[in-house]
Design a protein around this motif. Structure first.
Motif, PDB file in Angstrom:
ATOM      1  N   SER A  58    -101.177   7.394  65.108  1.00  0.00           N
ATOM      2  CA  SER A  58    -100.005   6.588  64.744  1.00  0.00           C
ATOM      3  C   SER A  58    -100.422   5.227  64.216  1.00  0.00           C
ATOM      4  CB  SER A  58     -99.082   6.429  65.936  1.00  0.00           C
ATOM      5  OG  SER A  58     -99.715   5.674  66.957  1.00  0.00           O
ATOM      6  N   ARG A  61    -105.364   1.159  65.098  1.00  0.00           N
ATOM      7  CA  ARG A  61    -105.684   0.085  66.037  1.00  0.00           C
ATOM      8  C   ARG A  61    -106.208   0.569  67.389  1.00  0.00           C
ATOM      9  NH1 ARG A  61    -100.649  -2.941  68.807  1.00  0.00           N
ATOM     10  NH2 ARG A  61    -102.249  -3.185  70.395  1.00  0.00           N
ATOM     11  N   TRP A  62    -105.609   1.614  67.943  1.00  0.00           N
ATOM     12  CA  TRP A  62    -105.930   2.002  69.331  1.00  0.00           C
ATOM     13  C   TRP A  62    -107.411   2.290  69.516  1.00  0.00           C
ATOM     14  CZ3 TRP A  62    -101.992   0.153  71.564  1.00  0.00           C
ATOM     15  CH2 TRP A  62    -100.706   0.299  71.038  1.00  0.00           C
ATOM     16  N   ASP A 136     -99.019  -3.351  75.644  1.00  0.00           N
ATOM     17  CA  ASP A 136     -98.386  -3.340  74.315  1.00  0.00           C
ATOM     18  C   ASP A 136     -96.945  -2.810  74.317  1.00  0.00           C
ATOM     19  OD1 ASP A 136     -99.169  -4.147  71.497  1.00  0.00           O
ATOM     20  OD2 ASP A 136     -98.187  -2.214  71.154  1.00  0.00           O
ATOM     21  N   ARG A 137     -96.686  -1.673  75.001  1.00  0.00           N
ATOM     22  CA  ARG A 137     -95.331  -1.112  75.020  1.00  0.00           C
ATOM     23  C   ARG A 137     -94.734  -1.239  76.417  1.00  0.00           C
ATOM     24  NH1 ARG A 137     -96.835   4.596  71.954  1.00  0.00           N
ATOM     25  NH2 ARG A 137     -97.361   3.655  69.940  1.00  0.00           N
ATOM     26  N   ASP A 186     -90.254   4.520  71.279  1.00  0.00           N
ATOM     27  CA  ASP A 186     -91.117   3.358  71.519  1.00  0.00           C
ATOM     28  C   ASP A 186     -90.234   2.109  71.539  1.00  0.00           C
ATOM     29  OD1 ASP A 186     -92.885   1.237  71.428  1.00  0.00           O
ATOM     30  OD2 ASP A 186     -94.080   2.013  69.762  1.00  0.00           O
ATOM     31  N   ASN A 246     -94.976   0.067  60.186  1.00  0.00           N
ATOM     32  CA  ASN A 246     -96.411  -0.242  60.354  1.00  0.00           C
ATOM     33  C   ASN A 246     -97.199   0.234  59.121  1.00  0.00           C
ATOM     34  OD1 ASN A 246     -97.075   2.495  60.743  1.00  0.00           O
ATOM     35  ND2 ASN A 246     -97.896   2.208  62.808  1.00  0.00           N
ATOM     36  N   ASP A 272    -100.160  -4.233  61.570  1.00  0.00           N
ATOM     37  CA  ASP A 272    -101.438  -3.920  62.251  1.00  0.00           C
ATOM     38  C   ASP A 272    -102.669  -4.393  61.489  1.00  0.00           C
ATOM     39  OD1 ASP A 272    -100.172  -2.767  64.414  1.00  0.00           O
ATOM     40  OD2 ASP A 272    -100.555  -0.696  63.811  1.00  0.00           O
TER      41      ASP A 272
HETATM   42  C1  BGC Z   1     -97.549  -0.877  68.334  1.00  0.00           C
HETATM   43  C2  BGC Z   1     -97.974  -0.949  66.882  1.00  0.00           C
HETATM   44  C3  BGC Z   1     -98.397   0.428  66.384  1.00  0.00           C
HETATM   45  C4  BGC Z   1     -97.392   1.499  66.741  1.00  0.00           C
HETATM   46  C5  BGC Z   1     -97.903   2.892  66.434  1.00  0.00           C
HETATM   47  C6  BGC Z   1     -96.500   0.189  68.488  1.00  0.00           C
HETATM   48  O1  BGC Z   1     -96.060   0.282  69.812  1.00  0.00           O
HETATM   49  O2  BGC Z   1     -97.082  -2.129  68.760  1.00  0.00           O
HETATM   50  O3  BGC Z   1     -99.020  -1.885  66.734  1.00  0.00           O
HETATM   51  O4  BGC Z   1     -98.548   0.404  64.994  1.00  0.00           O
HETATM   52  O5  BGC Z   1     -97.054   1.440  68.105  1.00  0.00           O
HETATM   53  O6  BGC Z   1     -99.027   3.198  67.186  1.00  0.00           O
END
Ligand code: BGC
Length: 373
Positions: A58, A61-62, A136-137, A186, A246, A272
């Motif tokens: 998705s 970054r992760w 983050d979430r 999300d 994103n 991102d």
């Molecule tokens: C993050 C984003 C990311 C997206 C998909 C979001 O919760 O904050 O940085 O692009 O998830 O992974």
């Protein structure tokens, strides 16, 4: 009683964590309000930290940023850690959490795949005395003791303002806007949308812009995003601006625009500051991205986790309201930054992407034009 102040990073807002070593005599009630179990209180040896990342598709970054920065921070603190990726599988997510706890994790940090399954993981961990952090979430209705993220409504606001700037630069007249939103499960996607709709809705209302198709992309799936955007463009061929939530969704839209030779003519947003997103900006196909200094996010979360692993009860500087659980979650929120062609160089200067990975092949010239040396 030991009391200390930890300062994370320099620039970002709300970055000070006051650390209070546990022990009832401190008189500090905030320790209780955090709800953090004191996992390894009194132990000389700190506990182990488990981290579950959501997927690797998705967003880049992760795996490229979050994993690296978290690992570095844990290693620097000399605390044992186990970072795993659930690869979008909710059942695997729970299994990984169970294994981490069995293997001695006393702190669990998660990026949920949705609030329901995230809550189950957090509640189970908490019932076993494991301290939890939403990374983050935010897990709505969840029980995490802390939440570390960016100001996600601000992220969306930068996207909305960025699209307006790019459309103004192009002197677009009553442009039709398509919105390609993130995953409906999300909470961040909801906040991003609140941010950009806060900018775009008044434009729709005044008739400056025309509201076009507006759809969420399940699980932020880039392939599905392409299919969805293809349908949007078929249904509304005059789309003149794309709010993509994103860089992955933005790239999916750009690929479809390319087939119609509309890339570069129709501004597309992102988020991102991925290598692909930045290259799309350098190529002129993407109008902007949002840079989130993930090192600062990882450092802030790691600092909390390490403190918890040592049996301390850290205090976060602020709180975020979990509207579903009707709870103020102790939180650290960082400030995002908008990136256009002219300041792509800031992301390189910050060390988030290297010149070598960005300025490959045809991008070398464009990098020079963008002042990346
Ligand atoms: C993050 C984003 C990311 C997206 C998909 C979001 O919760 O904050 O940085 O692009 O998830 O992974």
């Amino acid at each position: 009683m030991r009391k200390g102040i930890l300062s994370i990073g320099a620039a970002a807002a709300a970055l000070t964590l006051g650390l209070t070593a546990c022990g009832g005599e401190s008189g500090d009630t905030s320790a209780e309000s955090s709800g953090a179990p004191s996992a390894a209180a009194g132990d000389a040896k700190p506990g182990k930290i488990g981290v579950i990342l959501p997927d690797s598709k998705s967003s880049a970054r992760w795996e490229t940023a979050d994993r690296k920065y978290l690992q570095e921070a844990f290693d620097a603190a000399g605390v044992q850690s186990d970072i795993q990726n659930a690869q979008g599988d909710k059942t695997a997510f729970q299994t990984i959490a169970d294994q981490m706890i069995t293997n001695g994790a006393t702190v669990l940090m998660i990026v949920n795949l949705d609030s329901g399954t995230g809550k189950a993981v957090l509640d189970k961990a908490k019932s076993q005395g494991v301290a939890t952090i939403d990374y983050d979430r935010l897990t709505l209705g969840g029980s995490a003791s802390y939440y570390v993220s960016f100001d996600n409504t601000a992220v969306g606001k930068l996207q909305g303002e960025g699209l307006v700037k790019c459309l103004t630069d192009k002197k677009a007249d009553k442009p039709i806007i398509a919105e390609l939103n993130g995953s409906p499960t999300d909470n961040n996607a909801t906040l991003f949308k609140q941010g950009y709709d806060g900018v775009l809705q008044p434009k729709y209302d005044s008739g400056d812009y025309k509201k076009g198709p507006d759809q969420s992309v399940p699980d932020w799936d880039n392939t599905q995003a392409g299919t969805i955007f293809e349908q949007m463009l078929t249904q509304e061929p005059k789309i003149a601006g794309v709010l993509a939530a994103n860089d992955g969704l933005g790239n999916a839209a750009i690929s479809v625009l390319k087939k119609q030779k509309l890339n570069g003519k129709v501004p597309v947003t992102g988020q991102d500051a991925t290598v692909q997103g930045l290259q799309n900006i350098l190529a002129g196909d993407q109008c902007m991205t949002v840079y989130k200094a993930i090192k600062k996010e990882a450092d802030a979360a790691a600092q909390l986790a390490v403190s918890l692993a040592k049996g301390e009860q850290p205090q976060a500087s602020g709180t975020v309201k979990d509207t579903e659980g009707n709870r103020d979650v102790p939180s650290v929120l960082l400030e995002p930054q908008a990136i256009f062609f002219d300041n792509v160089k800031d992301v390189v200067a910050d060390g988030f992407v290297s010149k070598d990975e960005l300025c490959t092949g045809d991008f070398a010239d464009k990098c020079t034009k963008a002042g990346i040396s």
